[in-house]
Design a protein around this motif. Sequence first.
Motif, mmCIF file in Angstrom:
data_model
loop_
_atom_site.group_PDB
_atom_site.id
_atom_site.type_symbol
_atom_site.label_atom_id
_atom_site.label_comp_id
_atom_site.label_asym_id
_atom_site.label_seq_id
_atom_site.Cartn_x
_atom_site.Cartn_y
_atom_site.Cartn_z
ATOM 1 N N ASP A 252 -11.919 -0.947 27.741
ATOM 2 C CA ASP A 252 -13.194 -1.243 28.409
ATOM 3 C C ASP A 252 -14.199 -0.133 28.097
ATOM 4 O OD1 ASP A 252 -15.316 -1.821 30.099
ATOM 5 O OD2 ASP A 252 -14.080 -2.049 31.882
ATOM 6 N N THR A 253 -15.346 -0.515 27.558
ATOM 7 C CA THR A 253 -16.349 0.479 27.154
ATOM 8 C C THR A 253 -17.328 0.831 28.266
ATOM 9 O OG1 THR A 253 -17.769 -1.254 26.271
ATOM 10 C CG2 THR A 253 -16.227 -0.193 24.735
ATOM 11 N N GLY A 254 -17.207 0.190 29.413
ATOM 12 C CA GLY A 254 -18.086 0.518 30.533
ATOM 13 C C GLY A 254 -17.604 1.761 31.261
ATOM 14 N N SER A 255 -18.217 2.032 32.381
ATOM 15 C CA SER A 255 -17.871 3.200 33.197
ATOM 16 C C SER A 255 -16.541 2.967 33.914
ATOM 17 C CB SER A 255 -18.978 3.454 34.218
ATOM 18 O OG SER A 255 -18.548 4.390 35.182
ATOM 19 N N LEU A 256 -15.549 3.807 33.628
ATOM 20 C CA LEU A 256 -14.265 3.712 34.313
ATOM 21 C C LEU A 256 -14.443 3.971 35.807
ATOM 22 C CD1 LEU A 256 -11.203 3.330 34.280
ATOM 23 C CD2 LEU A 256 -10.990 5.767 33.760
ATOM 24 N N THR A 257 -15.285 4.919 36.153
ATOM 25 C CA THR A 257 -15.538 5.227 37.561
ATOM 26 C C THR A 257 -16.020 3.978 38.307
ATOM 27 O OG1 THR A 257 -16.085 7.521 37.052
ATOM 28 C CG2 THR A 257 -16.904 6.651 39.141
ATOM 29 N N GLU A 258 -16.999 3.282 37.741
ATOM 30 C CA GLU A 258 -17.518 2.087 38.403
ATOM 31 C C GLU A 258 -16.460 1.002 38.505
ATOM 32 O OE1 GLU A 258 -21.152 0.871 36.497
ATOM 33 O OE2 GLU A 258 -22.144 2.776 36.968
ATOM 34 N N ARG A 259 -15.659 0.843 37.472
ATOM 35 C CA ARG A 259 -14.611 -0.181 37.509
ATOM 36 C C ARG A 259 -13.563 0.146 38.565
ATOM 37 N NH1 ARG A 259 -11.043 -2.744 32.630
ATOM 38 N NH2 ARG A 259 -10.323 -4.507 33.860
ATOM 39 N N LEU A 260 -13.180 1.404 38.677
ATOM 40 C CA LEU A 260 -12.220 1.804 39.708
ATOM 41 C C LEU A 260 -12.803 1.589 41.098
ATOM 42 C CD1 LEU A 260 -10.820 5.087 38.118
ATOM 43 C CD2 LEU A 260 -9.593 2.917 38.386
ATOM 44 N N GLN A 261 -14.070 1.921 41.275
ATOM 45 C CA GLN A 261 -14.717 1.745 42.583
ATOM 46 C C GLN A 261 -14.697 0.290 43.022
ATOM 47 O OE1 GLN A 261 -18.424 3.720 41.565
ATOM 48 N NE2 GLN A 261 -17.859 5.517 42.784
ATOM 49 N N GLU A 262 -14.768 -0.635 42.082
ATOM 50 C CA GLU A 262 -14.726 -2.058 42.410
ATOM 51 C C GLU A 262 -13.348 -2.507 42.894
ATOM 52 O OE1 GLU A 262 -15.973 -4.009 38.819
ATOM 53 O OE2 GLU A 262 -18.054 -3.331 39.032
ATOM 54 N N CYS A 263 -12.317 -1.711 42.635
ATOM 55 C CA CYS A 263 -10.940 -2.074 42.980
ATOM 56 C C CYS A 263 -10.454 -1.473 44.294
ATOM 57 C CB CYS A 263 -10.000 -1.623 41.865
ATOM 58 S SG CYS A 263 -10.260 -2.471 40.309
ATOM 59 N N CYS A 264 -11.315 -0.765 45.006
ATOM 60 C CA CYS A 264 -10.840 -0.103 46.220
ATOM 61 C C CYS A 264 -11.949 -0.028 47.262
ATOM 62 C CB CYS A 264 -10.322 1.298 45.898
ATOM 63 S SG CYS A 264 -11.555 2.428 45.216
ATOM 64 N N ASP A 265 -11.542 0.266 48.482
ATOM 65 C CA ASP A 265 -12.515 0.479 49.555
ATOM 66 C C ASP A 265 -13.026 1.907 49.560
ATOM 67 O OD1 ASP A 265 -12.358 -2.155 50.562
ATOM 68 O OD2 ASP A 265 -10.526 -1.634 51.670
ATOM 69 N N THR A 266 -12.128 2.858 49.243
ATOM 70 C CA THR A 266 -12.490 4.276 49.266
ATOM 71 C C THR A 266 -12.146 4.913 47.927
ATOM 72 O OG1 THR A 266 -11.931 4.351 51.613
ATOM 73 C CG2 THR A 266 -12.178 6.453 50.488
ATOM 74 N N PHE A 267 -13.164 5.415 47.250
ATOM 75 C CA PHE A 267 -12.981 6.104 45.981
ATOM 76 C C PHE A 267 -13.255 7.583 46.189
ATOM 77 C CE2 PHE A 267 -14.736 8.011 42.150
ATOM 78 C CZ PHE A 267 -13.790 7.670 41.216
ATOM 79 N N SER A 268 -12.434 8.429 45.577
ATOM 80 C CA SER A 268 -12.690 9.867 45.677
ATOM 81 C C SER A 268 -12.230 10.563 44.402
ATOM 82 C CB SER A 268 -11.993 10.478 46.904
ATOM 83 O OG SER A 268 -10.593 10.307 46.805
ATOM 84 N N LEU A 269 -12.670 11.778 44.246
ATOM 85 C CA LEU A 269 -12.340 12.599 43.094
ATOM 86 C C LEU A 269 -11.943 13.978 43.583
ATOM 87 C CD1 LEU A 269 -14.313 12.973 39.817
ATOM 88 C CD2 LEU A 269 -13.830 14.995 41.175
#
Length: 188
Positions: free
Chosen positions: A34-51
């Motif tokens: 996937d050539t898009g933003s991995l961060t954005e794709r991960l955020q779509e898969c969860c309620d809470t995203f953190s780093l």
Amino acid sequence: MELTFPFEHGVSVQWMHASHAHIPSQNLRRWLLDTGSLTERLQECCDTFSLTRLGQGEVPLYANEKRWLPTASQKSWQIREVVLYGDGAPWVFARSVLPETLITSELANLGTQPLGVRLFNDDRFIRSNFELCEVPASAFDFSNRQIEQSDGPQQTMLWGRRSRFHMGNDYIIVAEIFLPDAPAYKNG
């Protein structure tokens, strides 16, 4: 889940061109390429995203990183390692190679902000094709974990990808290893 590996953990592996990789599932293929933003794709898969930033500083580059940077011997570099979490589970380990020139300008004050937020919101950064790797899960203290694959037996290898971004004469390498709980390994 709390991770136990310190900075500088690294990903000193053999990278291969994506066309040479035998990726075991279509879902994993979609995540890896996937050539898009991995961060954005991960955020779509969860309620809470953190780093969590494991660390950032001047450490030696791996030989494969030096070879992939056209100007490696001419610049000062920093390594930044982070873990991306979805709903409290570690999903991705990322290692970025950043030139000091960008650390003090376009990428100043990253802190716990995902690097992808800066890279994908600035049209001046151009991304290369992907290289892929397989990494033993034990390298990330998940030696007792198994990953279920849709097409066969369980295994203990993790998949990763890396790409190079450039802006003018500055280059960045971003390597991402999908950890066992990542959506990339789920069916569908």
